[in-house]
Design a protein around this motif. Structure first.
Motif, PDB file in Angstrom:
ATOM      1  N   HIS A   1      22.666   6.626  38.940  1.00 44.88           N
ATOM      2  CA  HIS A   1      23.828   6.855  39.802  1.00 44.88           C
ATOM      3  C   HIS A   1      23.758   5.996  41.060  1.00 44.88           C
ATOM      4  O   HIS A   1      22.668   5.628  41.514  1.00 44.88           O
ATOM      5  CB  HIS A   1      24.021   8.338  40.115  1.00 44.88           C
TER       6      HIS A   1
ATOM      7  N   HIS B   1      16.322  11.931  49.865  1.00 46.07           N
ATOM      8  CA  HIS B   1      17.525  12.406  50.568  1.00 46.07           C
ATOM      9  C   HIS B   1      17.437  12.309  52.095  1.00 46.07           C
ATOM     10  O   HIS B   1      18.362  12.730  52.780  1.00 46.07           O
ATOM     11  CB  HIS B   1      17.903  13.845  50.171  1.00 46.07           C
TER      12      HIS B   1
ATOM     13  N   GLU C   1      26.962  11.868  41.325  1.00 47.43           N
ATOM     14  CA  GLU C   1      25.824  12.658  40.836  1.00 47.43           C
ATOM     15  C   GLU C   1      25.369  13.660  41.877  1.00 47.43           C
ATOM     16  O   GLU C   1      25.016  14.796  41.566  1.00 47.43           O
ATOM     17  CB  GLU C   1      24.662  11.732  40.443  1.00 47.43           C
ATOM     18  N   GLU C   2      25.393  13.236  43.132  1.00 43.27           N
ATOM     19  CA  GLU C   2      24.875  14.104  44.191  1.00 43.27           C
ATOM     20  C   GLU C   2      25.738  15.326  44.449  1.00 43.27           C
ATOM     21  O   GLU C   2      25.324  16.237  45.163  1.00 43.27           O
ATOM     22  CB  GLU C   2      24.699  13.301  45.496  1.00 43.27           C
TER      23      GLU C   2
ATOM     24  N   ASP D   1      17.612   6.668  46.194  1.00 43.36           N
ATOM     25  CA  ASP D   1      18.205   7.660  45.288  1.00 43.36           C
ATOM     26  C   ASP D   1      19.693   7.390  45.205  1.00 43.36           C
ATOM     27  O   ASP D   1      20.439   7.791  46.094  1.00 43.36           O
ATOM     28  CB  ASP D   1      17.913   9.072  45.815  1.00 43.36           C
TER      29      ASP D   1
HETATM   30 MN    MN Z   1      19.632  12.919  44.814  1.00 48.05          MN
END
Ligand code: MN
Ligand code: MN
Length: 456
Positions: free
Chosen positions: A92, A430, A284-285, A254
């Protein structure tokens, strides 16, 4: 501990150089749109064409389908018929950040601020008192799209969110970490000079001045924020990390780290046996929903288009192609951190420097929500990795009941194909600045290459 670095003791430059390309990609891809644009640039430089402009395709052809400028699906047509299945790499390209609200701009006691709503799971206290940038698009009523990017050029100003001075933080320091900075208080300071105007009716002169600056620079009005997507992201470039330069620190590993390495593999493959596919997806998050998320029918739709252009389309062929496919669903893993060792179970933990990570399952509270990869598929994978001398490890996301997380893996597996979670271990996941090992980045690329070349 033996790491993948030992393999490169006499040839470290190959690892270091690969990361230079990645750092450049990461520094120039702070939003899903920028990540898509940059991926298209790299793909076109390697001979990929916009699939929608191509009528028919044959083996060896390289094409991409752009999903609304926020996602990308690339294919290299294989020698075998598509119905025998594809080898798919997925990752992603959205990352946690702060999004501007639809009515963001206001003035408070001589300061102009932008109101935000955070995106993805963040520790809000990590996002204050640091340099931030504004990236995004504004779409005007006439359809014109204006790209906004302020804060990343050395000559640009930066913006940011304030934190309370320690001297007056008696009450704040008693709060739990989740409450120290409330989500609603993530307000970005953007100005303090009042506009000199004849119109005394307008009271918010600082806000007016910001609007004036935006009008001059981008020709946009306050109302245009309603049809905009503007993200507040960390302002700095990706940097070498560690005195030995063994790691990369940057915003958005990420999951652009898996996106870049997956992309690099498909850009380098020539005439594979099975059709190679690389999926770079958005959302995705926040759960993968929507037209640009993995749950969208976009992937099935473009696969139907691909089959049609290859002269192989039927509904049954489409279903069989999906069913016979293999996928590495890549996302970052939690790298072991000596500062927080207690959250991990050491035998089943990802370590920085030990190569690509495979997760049989992810999920939380008894694997809930996970894709649980079948051992028959894992056995196949082990063999291909070992035959290609790829450094790999297996891991879980922390101790049982310590927390957990999900990925896009189950969504593809629901389409009836073999899928396993894979990825690269990171620290500070994150946070505005995440950390990953250069040797893992290179081994991931090698793993993806081995996968699309040899899994059958
Ligand atoms: Mn993530
Ligand atoms: Mn992720």
């Amino acid at each position: 501990m033996k790491t993948a670095w030992e393999k490169y003791a006499d040839n470290m430059s190959v690892v270091m150089e690969f990361s230079e390309g990645y750092k450049d990609y990461l520094s120039n891809s702070k939003t899903e749109r920028e990540a898509t644009k940059k991926a298209i640039e790299l793909a076109e430089a390697k001979g990929f064409k916009d699939a929608r402009k191509v009528d028919s395709l044959k083996e060896g052809d390289k094409v991409y389908f752009n999903n609304r400028d926020k996602g990308l699906c690339l294919f290299v047509v294989g020698k075998r018929p598509l119905v025998e299945g594809m080898n798919i790499l997925g990752a992603h390209i959205d990352s946690p950040r702060l999004d501007l609200k639809q009515h963001p701009l206001y003035e408070d006691n001589g300061l102009a601020l932008l109101d935000t709503h955070y995106y993805g799971g963040i520790k809000t206290y990590q996002w204050v008192a640091r340099p931030m940038a504004l990236h995004g698009v504004v779409v005007k009523k006439d359809g014109t799209k204006v790209e906004v990017k302020i804060g990343d050029d050395d000559n640009d100003p930066v913006i940011g969110i304030s934190d309370l001075l320690i001297h007056l933080a008696k009450d704040q320091m008693k709060k739990t970490a989740g409450e120290v900075i409330e989500g609603e208080d993530l307000n970005v300071l953007v100005g303090s000079i009042p506009l000199k105007v004849a119109d005394e009716e307008k009271k918010e002169f600082v806000k007016e001045n910001i609007l004036h600056i935006l009008k001059e620079k981008y020709d946009i009005e306050e109302d245009d924020f309603v049809s905009a997507e503007i993200e507040v992201v960390p302002a700095e470039r990706a940097r070498d990390y560690g005195l030995d330069r063994s790691m990369v620190m940057g915003y958005g590993h990420d999951d652009r780290i898996c996106a870049y390495t997956s992309l690099a593999a498909i850009l380098d493959i020539e005439a594979p046996e099975r059709t190679a596919c690389c999926l770079l997806v958005d959302k995705e998050e926040v759960g993968s929903q929507g037209s640009t998320g993995m749950q969208s029918r976009f992937f099935e739709n473009v696969l139907a288009e691909l089959l049609e252009k290859c002269g192989q389309y039927s509904e049954l062929t489409l279903r069989r192609t999906l069913s016979n496919s293999y996928m590495l669903s890549s996302d970052v893993s939690a790298g072991f951190d000596p500062n927080y060792a207690s959250v991990n179970e050491p035998k089943n933990t990802a370590y920085l420097g030990k190569g690509i990570v495979f997760n049989k399952y992810t999920g939380a509270r008894g694997k809930s929500g996970c894709n649980d990869a079948n051992p028959e598929f894992i056995a196949k994978l082990r063999k291909v990795m070992d035959d290609n001398d790829v450094a790999w490890q297996t891991a879980e996301l922390g101790k049982v009941n310590q927390g957990g997380g999900g990925t896009i893996a189950y969504i593809l597996a629901n389409l009836d194909m073999e899928v396993i979670d894979a990825g690269i271990a990171v620290q500070n996941m994150h946070a505005p600045s995440e950390v990953a090992s250069k040797v893992d980045i290179y081994e991931a690329y090698r793993a993806y290459m081995a996968f699309i070349k040899d899994i059958a």
